[in-house]
Design a protein around this motif. Structure first.
Motif, mmCIF file in Angstrom:
data_model
loop_
_atom_site.group_PDB
_atom_site.id
_atom_site.type_symbol
_atom_site.label_atom_id
_atom_site.label_comp_id
_atom_site.label_asym_id
_atom_site.label_seq_id
_atom_site.Cartn_x
_atom_site.Cartn_y
_atom_site.Cartn_z
ATOM 1 N N ILE D 138 119.369 -55.241 -91.121
ATOM 2 C CA ILE D 138 119.028 -54.309 -90.038
ATOM 3 C C ILE D 138 120.296 -53.784 -89.379
ATOM 4 O O ILE D 138 120.416 -52.595 -89.072
ATOM 5 C CB ILE D 138 118.105 -54.992 -89.012
ATOM 6 C CG1 ILE D 138 116.795 -55.417 -89.696
ATOM 7 C CG2 ILE D 138 117.834 -54.075 -87.822
ATOM 8 C CD1 ILE D 138 115.860 -56.221 -88.809
ATOM 9 N N ALA D 139 121.254 -54.674 -89.172
ATOM 10 C CA ALA D 139 122.520 -54.257 -88.549
ATOM 11 C C ALA D 139 123.197 -53.164 -89.376
ATOM 12 O O ALA D 139 123.717 -52.187 -88.836
ATOM 13 C CB ALA D 139 123.448 -55.466 -88.390
ATOM 14 N N LYS D 140 123.175 -53.326 -90.689
ATOM 15 C CA LYS D 140 123.802 -52.304 -91.538
ATOM 16 C C LYS D 140 123.063 -50.977 -91.441
ATOM 17 O O LYS D 140 123.678 -49.908 -91.527
ATOM 18 C CB LYS D 140 123.884 -52.805 -92.984
ATOM 19 C CG LYS D 140 124.978 -53.868 -93.169
ATOM 20 C CD LYS D 140 125.188 -54.243 -94.625
ATOM 21 C CE LYS D 140 124.158 -55.249 -95.084
ATOM 22 N NZ LYS D 140 124.427 -55.771 -96.431
ATOM 23 N N SER D 197 136.944 -59.274 -78.711
ATOM 24 C CA SER D 197 137.637 -58.492 -79.723
ATOM 25 C C SER D 197 136.815 -58.452 -81.005
ATOM 26 O O SER D 197 135.963 -59.308 -81.243
ATOM 27 C CB SER D 197 138.991 -59.141 -80.015
ATOM 28 O OG SER D 197 138.806 -60.398 -80.635
ATOM 29 N N VAL D 198 137.062 -57.444 -81.815
ATOM 30 C CA VAL D 198 136.395 -57.351 -83.105
ATOM 31 C C VAL D 198 136.649 -58.620 -83.931
ATOM 32 O O VAL D 198 135.726 -59.207 -84.501
ATOM 33 C CB VAL D 198 136.886 -56.101 -83.871
ATOM 34 C CG1 VAL D 198 136.457 -56.143 -85.330
ATOM 35 C CG2 VAL D 198 136.351 -54.843 -83.195
ATOM 36 N N GLU D 199 137.908 -59.052 -83.955
ATOM 37 C CA GLU D 199 138.210 -60.251 -84.736
ATOM 38 C C GLU D 199 137.544 -61.488 -84.144
ATOM 39 O O GLU D 199 137.065 -62.358 -84.883
ATOM 40 C CB GLU D 199 139.722 -60.498 -84.803
ATOM 41 C CG GLU D 199 140.537 -59.326 -85.341
ATOM 42 C CD GLU D 199 141.220 -58.585 -84.210
ATOM 43 O OE1 GLU D 199 140.562 -58.335 -83.179
ATOM 44 O OE2 GLU D 199 142.418 -58.257 -84.349
ATOM 45 N N GLY D 200 137.529 -61.562 -82.818
ATOM 46 C CA GLY D 200 136.948 -62.730 -82.167
ATOM 47 C C GLY D 200 135.453 -62.832 -82.394
ATOM 48 O O GLY D 200 134.926 -63.898 -82.723
ATOM 49 N N ARG D 201 134.761 -61.717 -82.244
ATOM 50 C CA ARG D 201 133.310 -61.725 -82.441
ATOM 51 C C ARG D 201 132.963 -61.987 -83.902
ATOM 52 O O ARG D 201 132.019 -62.710 -84.205
ATOM 53 C CB ARG D 201 132.698 -60.399 -81.984
ATOM 54 C CG ARG D 201 132.834 -60.123 -80.498
ATOM 55 C CD ARG D 201 132.129 -61.115 -79.626
ATOM 56 N NE ARG D 201 130.691 -61.018 -79.766
ATOM 57 C CZ ARG D 201 129.820 -61.851 -79.201
ATOM 58 N NH1 ARG D 201 130.242 -62.863 -78.472
ATOM 59 N NH2 ARG D 201 128.530 -61.707 -79.378
ATOM 60 N N ILE D 202 133.698 -61.362 -84.798
ATOM 61 C CA ILE D 202 133.415 -61.561 -86.228
ATOM 62 C C ILE D 202 133.688 -63.008 -86.632
ATOM 63 O O ILE D 202 132.863 -63.656 -87.274
ATOM 64 C CB ILE D 202 134.242 -60.585 -87.082
ATOM 65 C CG1 ILE D 202 133.653 -59.176 -86.977
ATOM 66 C CG2 ILE D 202 134.292 -61.035 -88.543
ATOM 67 C CD1 ILE D 202 134.427 -58.110 -87.751
ATOM 68 N N SER D 203 134.840 -63.535 -86.240
ATOM 69 C CA SER D 203 135.153 -64.903 -86.670
ATOM 70 C C SER D 203 134.170 -65.889 -86.049
ATOM 71 O O SER D 203 133.787 -66.873 -86.684
ATOM 72 C CB SER D 203 136.590 -65.268 -86.298
ATOM 73 O OG SER D 203 136.761 -65.250 -84.897
ATOM 74 N N VAL D 311 129.164 -60.241 -90.494
ATOM 75 C CA VAL D 311 130.093 -59.218 -89.995
ATOM 76 C C VAL D 311 129.320 -58.007 -89.468
ATOM 77 O O VAL D 311 129.631 -57.468 -88.391
ATOM 78 C CB VAL D 311 131.071 -58.804 -91.112
ATOM 79 C CG1 VAL D 311 131.916 -57.613 -90.681
ATOM 80 C CG2 VAL D 311 131.973 -59.986 -91.499
ATOM 81 N N ALA D 312 128.288 -57.623 -90.195
ATOM 82 C CA ALA D 312 127.493 -56.465 -89.761
ATOM 83 C C ALA D 312 126.819 -56.726 -88.416
ATOM 84 O O ALA D 312 126.740 -55.834 -87.559
ATOM 85 C CB ALA D 312 126.456 -56.114 -90.828
ATOM 86 N N ILE D 313 126.337 -57.940 -88.225
ATOM 87 C CA ILE D 313 125.693 -58.289 -86.950
ATOM 88 C C ILE D 313 126.701 -58.149 -85.805
ATOM 89 O O ILE D 313 126.407 -57.547 -84.768
ATOM 90 C CB ILE D 313 125.142 -59.731 -87.009
ATOM 91 C CG1 ILE D 313 123.947 -59.798 -87.963
ATOM 92 C CG2 ILE D 313 124.754 -60.219 -85.620
ATOM 93 C CD1 ILE D 313 123.537 -61.217 -88.347
#
Lengths: 331, 331, 331, 331
Positions: D138-140, D197-203, D311-313
């Motif tokens: 769904i995120a994608k 951050s993008v990196e923080g949320r993704i990781s 990652v998409a989420i």
């Protein structure tokens, strides 16, 4: 805990007799013109001065620590502090032994195991609401189509509010008050089911204001005594306008475009000059206390703008959340 | 949005005429004995049956999807579903054209751009509160020292509640109601200043219950008309007991160990058999509608246990948050 | 956004060349002995001075605005500010036209539509990490059984870290660095499945530190090249000790009582004295820039204590969350 | 805990050998066309089948419980369940006594005081990631301008991934893997300083996937060994394109419009057929165990789509948060 909001987040800090009280606002959209002077109008409404308000005289000068650049919000957190300049801790010295009735002294001591700052109610002081006013002023800027009208409908049960407050002050007594807020121009479709209803979010923050005892929307408690045939409220035009607006502008937790109407009950200030009997927790004896310090005879008078600020914060946050819909493909 | 709580988190889901409604509870401590049968007592209180309640007959069988192992909570999220078995969508067919007055049809359509499920109010149905009852039952287990007494004080302004509801049902009308909740055994020191006060958290979730118009604590709106000398409430013993408990068990947003007392105003159900005039949004004409479907004449009757559940959820969450203090070094 | 944590919440504020940077910490348990001097040890580790660190000389004097009373945490939010005293905005003036490569100038401008404060990276400056150090110092106090050892393993690929940094500084260049953190004494059972794993929470906050490019736990990226028979790590005693600790102290997102081991990759500082070619966004031409201002040749040297602070914040928060289990009935 | 996200919120539930696993997604904008069949493509990528994947054969049929109406998202929470049909609990019976090395058996038992469901890792099973795939699909859809390419770069250190996995399976062993994700089409300006951050949320969310040991962006750990002069990455056109994209598409935590590049290290599966020695916690003796049950020789093969989903989420959530800026008055 000490923060509120999903997208427009307000964090409150400080103590009445510490070095400062203040607020940090995260999520304010960038580019909003803003200066310290913009807070003055609402700060003035909160400032004592009228009959029935405290003698404590703080200049309430907002110090903007962060979040502004070239006269506009920068998108970074906005921190505003108010230094405490006219604190007289001596006035409260006795109260570390005798918890004042109706105050947070006892419960704060329980919650924080006696480590809380008790001077002038510390973090529980009404002074902490200065930060709400700042955050509310900015919130109202964000809600630029909305007009707020907030007034004290009654004080001590009387409609001649100023006279009632002056009389209470003269008698060394205090009185409660009934505040009504009306907001026009709120667009339909703001509010988040299931839990983050307009009423739920507003009441959540309104009860943070010291002294609030009840919140009602539209016809409120009167609705409990009504029949459906007298209560029901048909739509009368395609904007969603209804004939009576008994719902106070909200259906199913979502604004319907009608005027938002709510009322808030404020208790009488607990601190009065007249002596009261209460327990001395250290000796176990009943003792007589009377409030030194400087107090308000009718806190509703100064609380009106604080309630308005709190409502504006809740609405601005919901309005920002609502912006996450729709994605372009649905529009 | 659709979740509530910091440490005891409740997420609600489902639609009235979809396949199911349900709830996911995260943060329930492990080891709590629990079975589907444990929900029955409160589900029965919510179930229609008495005069003045709807004819919709759902078995309300809780299906525990996750979170239990060998008869106890496992620490993983607890998901409980209720299948919709007696949905009659045909009853509501006409209402996609004519938004029902007092319902969320219009506002949901605005919020969700017409994509919401309108059948039987969809996600805005009172049926969604089944999940609250489940989460509330578990919350009350966690608050094992606390006793709740919840009753309908008045219906349509009358104290003979059952008679008033039966009369309204017979007349094809509906009536509002006043619900009072009292909880004893709540320890002192629960609640989070500044924003997450006991009153703020409770009112937040209580306003999620469809039909609530007002919430007050202790002496509530009556306090607005009082003087301090009559309102003030001295401590009378070292447990924090006060003489009148006008604060309803909360000072400064934190429980004081006295009985928690609150009242909730419920509006009359908007759906009544008697015909009402309202706007047909497609034609722009005023039309006459009367509610088919199956409705409650006095929703306060069935809502009482839902209110109790909501209050228990808020209190259990605050009680869990309070456990984060103190660290061993402070004790 | 600018806050982190569920029960131990940290909010960061300020800009490099504004009036101050700071932090607000909510949820610190009351009664913790605390004074401004307690922050000095970690602030000194972050302060420039060694070869390869910037010439900007800020006294970094913490001003405690709120949350302390009689030398202990009071339970109210702790606000600590650092005034900016040695800001030289002129050094950066040219960069409003030419976004510096590798900095947040371009992305901040996009995110905030040009309203962000660009002076010295504004809210994106490494200076903002002062607040992390304060919050980390307090977090380590809460984790009193835990010992942290944090060091720069390599700088620019060399193990003689100081020599490598000095050489880079002399050359007007910068170098990356590899930081390793080891923490002993962490009790088993801390961490929240599914999303709030120890690794997830730690990496979330660690990536907030400017310049971080990667995070790994235990055997980290090396594990990707291993076989199970060489990787597997049997328990060797009933405390949960394992033979190799390749998991770095965490299984299933929860601490297992072994040493917590993680490594963080820091990029070379983007600001170097050597000239670089980049785009002038206003003219569309490639131009040559070289960083005036005062910069670090190896940011890993000063970042080590910031990484340690970030990890401590994440762990303290999870440790507080874990205290919500169990209720007395399960113990 | 078991939920993730600010505006696009994902809550995970279920156990490997309970009745179902599933997911609840709150905050999905209304009007998105969606059907159970839409999940099939990604579910197939996660499904075993290739050499080196488990023999457990689950049909993985998504049951949409709520949140859809007439083939589109309705704005209400989307709940999707997967019934467990091929669970063989007997395979794991011995492991209640002997905690399996490298699994969450020991830590879950500590966290949940022995009340957790241990069958097939219970709530800690890789099976729980089915819900991530649904939420990721769904995120994608929401990130419709973004294209994801995710592949296993290496398995057990070898680039001939399929051959390496088959060899490990044949040997009764397992191998780790290195996954690379590239996403093009991400607009510049997404990401929230300071913490989100993008990196923080993704990781944060990527480390929730069982078996992840490290995450790096752009040049990642290699950057730690670089000099600034080789690392620096000038802008080359006014869209923000840089010459090397060593930052992997993110500066200052905010997307810069370049390709998003990240790599994830997965450990070898801990369950292997080859016998391992470990502690029997009940007897205190070292014993030999070998994994019955059905396992993957290279979990990276099936995890790739799970990482992509995670990652998409994170990106969809940040994209929704970014929509709260700007207010019309700033545009």
């Amino acid at each position: 805990m000490n923060s509120f909001g999903t997208c427009y987040r307000v964090e409150i800090l400080g103590e009445s007799h510490g070095s400062a009280v203040g607020v940090v606002i995260d999520g304010c959209p960038p580019g909003l013109p803003l200066a310290a002077a913009d807070f003055e109008e609402d700060l003035a409404r909160r400032r004592p001065g009228a009959a029935g308000t405290t003698d404590r005289r703080e200049p309430d000068r907002p110090e903007i620590v962060s979040g502004l650049y070239r006269g506009r919000s920068s998108g970074a957190p906005i921190c505003v502090l108010f230094r405490n300049e006219d604190a007289k801790s001596g006035d409260y010295a006795g109260f570390e032994r005798v918890f004042r009735p109706g105050h947070a002294d006892f419960t704060a001591s329980r919650r924080y195991r006696g480590f809380n700052d008790p001077r002038g109610s510390g973090h529980f002081s009404g002074r902490i609401t200065l930060g709400l006013v700042v955050a509310g002023t900015i919130a109202k800027r964000l809600l630029r189509e909305v007009s707020f009208q907030t007034r004290v409908l009654q004080a001590g049960g009387r409609s001649d509010v100023a006279a009632a407050a002056a009389a209470a002050a003269a008698a060394g007594d205090s009185i409660g008050g009934l505040i009504e807020l009306r907001a026009t121009g709120m667009e339909a479709g703001i509010g988040e089911p299931f839990f983050d209803s307009v009423e739920g979010r507003i009441s959540h923050i309104v009860f943070a204001v010291p002294g609030v005892r009840g919140v009602e929307f539209g016809d409120g408690f009167a609705a409990a005594a009504m029949r459906g045939t007298e209560h029901n409220d048909p739509f009368v035009d395609s904007s969603g306008r209804t004939s009576k607006n008994g719902a106070g502008g909200v259906n199913g937790g979502i604004t319907n475009g009608n005027e938002l109407v709510l009322r808030v009950a404020m208790k009488p200030a607990s601190s009065i000059s007249a002596p009261q009997r209460t327990l001395d927790f250290s000796s176990g004896e009943m003792v007589e206390v009377s409030a030194g310090g400087r107090h308000d005879a009718c806190i509703a008078l100064r609380a009106a703008v604080v309630i308005e600020s709190a409502v504006a914060i809740a609405l601005a946050d919901l309005a920002l959340v609502a912006k996450t819909y729709p994605f372009p493909e649905q529009s």
